[in-house]
Design an enzyme around this catalytic site. Structure first.
Site, PDB file in Angstrom:
ATOM      1  N   ASP A  48       0.820  -1.216   0.000  1.00 12.72           N
ATOM      2  CA  ASP A  48       0.000   0.000   0.000  1.00 12.72           C
ATOM      3  C   ASP A  48       0.853   1.265   0.000  1.00 12.72           C
ATOM      4  OD1 ASP A  48      -2.593  -1.370   0.246  1.00 12.72           O
ATOM      5  OD2 ASP A  48      -1.797  -2.014   2.182  1.00 12.72           O
ATOM      6  N   GLY A 102       3.755  -6.370  -1.803  1.00 14.73           N
ATOM      7  CA  GLY A 102       4.296  -5.932  -0.521  1.00 14.73           C
ATOM      8  C   GLY A 102       3.983  -6.899   0.598  1.00 14.73           C
ATOM      9  N   GLY A 137       2.222  -5.438   3.272  1.00 16.29           N
ATOM     10  CA  GLY A 137       0.913  -4.900   3.615  1.00 16.29           C
ATOM     11  C   GLY A 137       0.150  -4.647   2.325  1.00 16.29           C
ATOM     12  N   ASP A 181       2.129  -2.220  13.030  1.00 13.93           N
ATOM     13  CA  ASP A 181       2.504  -1.977  11.647  1.00 13.93           C
ATOM     14  C   ASP A 181       3.964  -1.525  11.545  1.00 13.93           C
ATOM     15  OD1 ASP A 181       2.092  -1.864   8.972  1.00 13.93           O
ATOM     16  OD2 ASP A 181       0.530  -0.331   9.024  1.00 13.93           O
ATOM     17  N   ASP A 217      -2.187   5.005   5.710  1.00 12.16           N
ATOM     18  CA  ASP A 217      -2.040   3.939   4.716  1.00 12.16           C
ATOM     19  C   ASP A 217      -0.808   3.082   5.010  1.00 12.16           C
ATOM     20  OD1 ASP A 217      -4.215   5.253   3.748  1.00 12.16           O
ATOM     21  OD2 ASP A 217      -3.352   5.822   1.835  1.00 12.16           O
TER      22      ASP A 217
HETATM   23  P1  ADP Z   1       5.505  -3.082   2.006  1.00 10.35           P
HETATM   24  O1  ADP Z   1       4.091  -3.534   2.042  1.00 10.35           O
HETATM   25  O2  ADP Z   1       6.432  -4.240   1.880  1.00 10.35           O
HETATM   26  O3  ADP Z   1       5.795  -2.185   3.153  1.00 10.35           O
HETATM   27  P2  ADP Z   1       5.335  -0.709   0.383  1.00 10.35           P
HETATM   28  O4  ADP Z   1       4.790  -0.557  -0.976  1.00 10.35           O
HETATM   29  O5  ADP Z   1       4.460  -0.227   1.485  1.00 10.35           O
HETATM   30  O6  ADP Z   1       5.677  -2.245   0.644  1.00 10.35           O
HETATM   31  O7  ADP Z   1       6.739   0.008   0.403  1.00 10.35           O
HETATM   32  C1  ADP Z   1       7.407   0.348   1.569  1.00 10.35           C
HETATM   33  C2  ADP Z   1       8.246   1.598   1.354  1.00 10.35           C
HETATM   34  O8  ADP Z   1       9.307   1.367   0.450  1.00 10.35           O
HETATM   35  C3  ADP Z   1       7.488   2.778   0.763  1.00 10.35           C
HETATM   36  O9  ADP Z   1       7.456   3.795   1.725  1.00 10.35           O
HETATM   37  C4  ADP Z   1       8.312   3.196  -0.442  1.00 10.35           C
HETATM   38  O10 ADP Z   1       8.470   4.594  -0.470  1.00 10.35           O
HETATM   39  C5  ADP Z   1       9.647   2.581  -0.203  1.00 10.35           C
HETATM   40  N1  ADP Z   1      10.427   2.284  -1.415  1.00 10.35           N
HETATM   41  C6  ADP Z   1      10.057   2.341  -2.719  1.00 10.35           C
HETATM   42  N2  ADP Z   1      11.057   1.931  -3.529  1.00 10.35           N
HETATM   43  C7  ADP Z   1      12.093   1.595  -2.726  1.00 10.35           C
HETATM   44  C8  ADP Z   1      13.423   1.078  -2.955  1.00 10.35           C
HETATM   45  N3  ADP Z   1      13.883   0.824  -4.184  1.00 10.35           N
HETATM   46  N4  ADP Z   1      14.182   0.858  -1.873  1.00 10.35           N
HETATM   47  C9  ADP Z   1      13.746   1.073  -0.637  1.00 10.35           C
HETATM   48  N5  ADP Z   1      12.504   1.556  -0.344  1.00 10.35           N
HETATM   49  C10 ADP Z   1      11.688   1.811  -1.369  1.00 10.35           C
HETATM   50 MG    MG Z   2       3.991  -0.629   3.559  1.00 14.28          MG
END
Ligand code: ADP
Ligand code: MG
Length: 378
Positions: free
Chosen positions: A78, A108, A110, A175, A355
């Site tokens: 998300d 992801g 979440g 979270d 979120d």
């Molecule tokens: P998850 O559900 O695994 O937490 P998310 O889509 O919520 O996945 O992403 C987590 C965070 O990773 C987001 O805040 C995003 O900004 C950040 N992010 C995006 N690309 C990268 C990257 N290449 N390396 C590290 N963090 C990243």
């Molecule tokens: Mg996340």
């Protein structure tokens, strides 16, 4: 309502925003193995943009020429969709930009919106690769609909557009504390819940809200105009906003002022958690608001008062995997559908999340903006 539903053109060109670090780090492999073959069959061409850092997707969609894409597809959790929504809302042409159908493919740890859309579409509860397959199938079909967003404003002047939920206290702590167990995938939340149960805390603050029921009760809307969600307050006169400025929050008064008199102020000021959710699922295995839908115009506000025992809290969380927690009639848990809310923590303690992303603890208020964007929904 003719604007509510639409279908992607064929052939169609999708910009795919993929976070290779999301979840347990398999988003790119899963995309190539599961998603791309299905999209090829459905005549959906893809251009893949791999994010290299936080905020990368935000900048990309804020500055992008969107006319070349029929849809923006997020392959992540998300968190990345939150960046995309807020990047689009920063554009001077946000009104046009928000018409671009968005799609979430769960990569992801979440994946609450993906789980919610899977639920609204009437599919069985699934997780992991099966959820990814269902969501990809939804993209292949190409049907999209409108989704409500909630505008959140903080005392320090930040403003966010949120599609999933705002939380404070127990669930938000889980979270963020469990981010370190990202490699576990969604199991990170189970482990996090048990850890946070052990050190159960109380959070002090004042919670206020504008109930949906307040509009339907005492003051009926005039018959000659369709009822807007302005609830008695005078909407901004048309033409006073600068062109391209973001939509005003017509239900809210500044955080420094008391809430309007027709709002409800919760008498208790000690909470275990406050959660304002606008989708059915808070995680793949947490069906928190079974009644929620993409454009129901509603914020589903939950709060848990202090004094609840650990055993009852655990029972509620176990019931939430099936969405039966409200059937337990727990006196500590309250649920009310609202249009707007305000939370004023007494001290800056506890984690706030928007979120699923962490936010510094401070006074926050929010209101729903019905049908502000579009998502692929089956
Ligand atoms: P998850 O559900 O695994 O937490 P998310 O889509 O919520 O996945 O992403 C987590 C965070 O990773 C987001 O805040 C995003 O900004 C950040 N992010 C995006 N690309 C990268 C990257 N290449 N390396 C590290 N963090 C990243
Ligand atoms: Mg996340």
């Amino acid at each position: 309502d003719g604007d509510s539903y639409g279908v992607l053109p064929r052939p169609c060109h999708a910009l795919v925003l993929l976070n290779p670090q999301s979840g347990s780090g398999r988003a790119l492999d899963d995309f190539q193995a599961v998603v791309q073959p299905m999209l090829a069959e459905a005549d959906i061409a893809t251009t893949v943009f791999i994010t290299e850092r936080p905020h990368h997707a935000h900048e990309k969609v804020r500055d992008e020429d969107l006319s070349q894409w029929d849809t923006l597809v997020v392959v992540s959790g998300d968190g990345l969709l939150f960046e995309v929504v807020n990047g689009l809302m920063e554009r001077p042409d946000w009104k046009e930009a928000m018409k671009k159908p968005l799609c979430i493919l769960p990569g992801g740890s979440g994946n609450a919106l993906a789980a919610s859309i899977n639920y609204y579409a009437g599919y069985d509860h699934v997780a992991k690769k099966k959820l990814l397959t269902n969501c990809t199938f939804i993209l292949c079909k190409g049907l999209y609909t409108q989704m409500d967003l909630v505008s959140l404003s903080t005392a320090s002047g930040k403003r966010f557009f949120s599609f999933l939920g705002f939380g404070w206290g127990f669930i938000s702590d889980v979270d963020i504390d469990s981010e370190k167990y990202r490699w576990l995938g969604s199991a990170r939340f189970t482990l996090g819940t048990l850890q946070c149960l052990a050190k159960l805390r109380v959070y002090q603050g004042r919670l206020s809200y504008l109930p949906v029921a307040a509009e339907q009760g005492s003051a009926p809307a005039p018959r000659d105009v369709p009822a807007p969600v302005t609830n008695g307050r005078v909407p901004e006169p048309a033409g006073t906003e600068a062109p391209g400025s973001p939509p005003p929050d017509s239900l809210l008064v500044p955080l420094g002022q008391p809430v309007p008199p027709h709002w409800t102020v919760v008498p208790e000021e000690e909470f275990v958690l406050v959660y304002a959710i606008y989708q059915s699922h808070l995680g793949t295995n947490l069906l928190m608001a079974p009644a929620a839908r993409l454009h129901d115009g509603c914020i589903h506000l939950f709060y848990m008062k202090a004094g609840i025992s650990r055993v009852t809290l655990l029972k509620l969380f176990l019931a939430m995997s099936r969405g039966t927690h409200l059937d337990l009639n727990c006196p500590h848990l309250s649920y009310v559908p609202v249009r707007a809310f305000r939370l004023e923590p007494r001290v800056a303690a506890g984690i706030m999340t928007v979120d699923g992303e962490a936010l510094a603890c401070e006074p926050v208020q929010g209101q729903v903006h019905a049908r502000l964007c579009r998502v692929l929904s089956g």
